[in-house]
Motif scaffolding. Structure first.
Motif, short mmCIF file in Angstrom:
data_model
loop_
_atom_site.label_atom_id
_atom_site.label_comp_id
_atom_site.label_asym_id
_atom_site.label_seq_id
_atom_site.Cartn_x
_atom_site.Cartn_y
_atom_site.Cartn_z
N SER A 1 0.82 -1.21 0.00
CA SER A 1 0.00 0.00 0.00
C SER A 1 0.86 1.26 0.00
N VAL A 2 1.97 1.21 0.73
CA VAL A 2 2.88 2.36 0.75
C VAL A 2 3.32 2.72 -0.68
N ARG A 3 3.52 1.70 -1.50
CA ARG A 3 3.98 1.93 -2.88
C ARG A 3 2.83 2.22 -3.84
N ARG A 4 1.67 1.61 -3.60
CA ARG A 4 0.63 1.62 -4.62
C ARG A 4 -0.55 2.56 -4.36
N ALA A 5 -0.85 2.82 -3.10
CA ALA A 5 -2.07 3.58 -2.79
C ALA A 5 -1.99 5.01 -3.30
N GLU A 6 -3.08 5.50 -3.85
CA GLU A 6 -3.17 6.90 -4.28
C GLU A 6 -3.36 7.78 -3.04
N ASP A 7 -2.85 9.01 -3.12
CA ASP A 7 -3.03 9.95 -2.01
C ASP A 7 -4.51 10.13 -1.68
N SER A 8 -5.34 10.16 -2.71
CA SER A 8 -6.78 10.35 -2.50
C SER A 8 -7.39 9.17 -1.74
N GLU A 9 -6.90 7.96 -1.99
CA GLU A 9 -7.40 6.78 -1.30
C GLU A 9 -7.00 6.81 0.17
N ILE A 10 -5.78 7.24 0.44
CA ILE A 10 -5.32 7.34 1.82
C ILE A 10 -6.13 8.41 2.55
N ALA A 11 -6.43 9.50 1.87
CA ALA A 11 -7.23 10.57 2.46
C ALA A 11 -8.64 10.08 2.79
N GLU A 12 -9.21 9.28 1.90
CA GLU A 12 -10.55 8.73 2.15
C GLU A 12 -10.56 7.83 3.38
N LEU A 13 -9.51 7.02 3.52
CA LEU A 13 -9.43 6.16 4.70
C LEU A 13 -9.23 7.01 5.96
N ARG B 1 -10.12 -2.11 4.58
CA ARG B 1 -9.91 -1.01 3.63
C ARG B 1 -8.41 -0.75 3.45
N LEU B 2 -7.66 -0.90 4.53
CA LEU B 2 -6.22 -0.72 4.45
C LEU B 2 -5.58 -1.76 3.55
N VAL B 3 -5.98 -3.02 3.73
CA VAL B 3 -5.44 -4.09 2.88
C VAL B 3 -5.86 -3.90 1.43
N ARG B 4 -7.06 -3.40 1.22
CA ARG B 4 -7.56 -3.19 -0.15
C ARG B 4 -6.68 -2.18 -0.90
N LEU B 5 -6.04 -1.27 -0.18
CA LEU B 5 -5.16 -0.29 -0.82
C LEU B 5 -3.93 -0.95 -1.43
N SER B 6 -3.63 -2.19 -1.01
CA SER B 6 -2.48 -2.90 -1.58
C SER B 6 -2.72 -3.31 -3.02
N GLY B 7 -4.00 -3.40 -3.41
CA GLY B 7 -4.33 -3.84 -4.76
C GLY B 7 -4.17 -5.33 -4.95
N ASN B 8 -4.01 -6.07 -3.85
CA ASN B 8 -3.83 -7.53 -3.93
C ASN B 8 -5.06 -8.22 -3.37
N MET C 1 -0.66 7.52 9.49
CA MET C 1 0.31 8.60 9.33
C MET C 1 1.57 8.08 8.63
N ALA C 2 2.01 6.88 9.01
CA ALA C 2 3.19 6.30 8.37
C ALA C 2 2.90 5.98 6.91
N LEU C 3 1.70 5.50 6.64
CA LEU C 3 1.32 5.20 5.26
C LEU C 3 1.30 6.48 4.42
N ASP D 1 6.27 5.79 4.60
CA ASP D 1 7.34 5.23 5.43
C ASP D 1 6.99 3.78 5.73
N ALA D 2 7.49 2.87 4.90
CA ALA D 2 7.13 1.46 5.02
C ALA D 2 7.58 0.86 6.35
N GLU D 3 8.77 1.22 6.81
CA GLU D 3 9.30 0.65 8.04
C GLU D 3 8.46 1.08 9.25
#
Length: 230
Positions: free
Chosen positions: A95-107, A137-144, A189-191, A195-197
């Motif tokens: 999700s850190v690599r793939r999620a759109e900013d708008s998707e993170i904002a929605e969550l 919803r968080l896992v769904r942001l991974s696209g997997n 916030m990390a997402l 910041d994956a770590e």
């Protein structure tokens, strides 16, 4: 054919709910004849549903003995929590690599809307529903979709114990210190900061904190399942 598939689906959904709620006692052998009468189902759709639940980990099958409810032990629950850590931390890295900013904002908007309600809700099922929705919803942001499917299965198999744990936390009036960030907020916030770590560390700590309470929750579960209540 459509009617038969519909019947299998109905029987499966009813059985899945029964298994998730431990309507069958842990390790109890399932009487297929009685179950067939209870559900109004013939042998074929019943068997198909039972086999599907074995594949999903809700039931077990022993040759020449039949179907059994899954076990309920601290080890089994620990295994589920460890699997949940593996699924959710990997999904979060993606999700850190793939999620759109708008998707993170929605969550983030969803979290803001539900956190106050979560803290004050008296119903453990409502609280668990909000928690599961956030994590799904968080896992769904991974696209997997396979990680999403895996988490849904883990949630369903661990839900009975998580409800007990949430009720116990509520009875102890467990609340955050005012101004303290929730675990969900730290993860988000990390997402958002990509910041994956930090995201993985926050997720791992969040899940493992509740894993430590599993043994006590299992003990309470057995008292509820086996001790008659007036």
């Amino acid at each position: 054919m459509a009617k038969q598939e519909s019947n299998v689906s109905r029987v499966y959904e009813e059985l899945r709910q029964m298994a998730a709620d431990f309507a069958f006692m842990p390790d109890q052998r399932i009487n297929e004849s009685e179950l067939s009468k209870r559900l109004g189902a013939s042998r074929t759709p019943l068997r198909e549903a039972l086999n599907q639940l074995v594949a999903e980990g809700f039931l077990t099958f022993q040759n020449n003995r039949g179907f059994f409810c899954r076990s309920l032990t601290p080890k089994y629950i620990q295994d589920l929590y460890e699997a949940r850590v593996a699924v959710e931390t990997e999904a979060l890295r993606l999700s850190v690599r793939r999620a759109e900013d708008s998707e993170i904002a929605e969550l983030g908007a969803y979290l803001e809307q539900t956190e106050a309600e979560y803290e004050t809700a008296d119903d453990p099922e409502a609280r668990l529903g909000m928690d599961e929705t956030f994590h799904m919803r968080l896992v769904r942001l991974s696209g997997n979709s396979e990680l999403e499917r895996a988490l849904r299965s883990l949630n369903d198999r661990i839900r009975y114990i998580r409800l007990i744990d949430l009720k116990r936390m509520h009875d102890k009036a467990a609340t955050r210190v005012p101004g303290e960030l929730s675990a969900h907020s730290r993860i988000l916030m990390a997402l958002a900061g990509r910041d994956a770590e930090a995201a993985e560390a926050a997720m791992r700590g969040h899940i493992e904190k509740r894993r430590e309470a599993a043994t006590e929750a299992v003990r309470i579960a057995f008292s509820q399942l086996y001790v008659p209540h007036d």
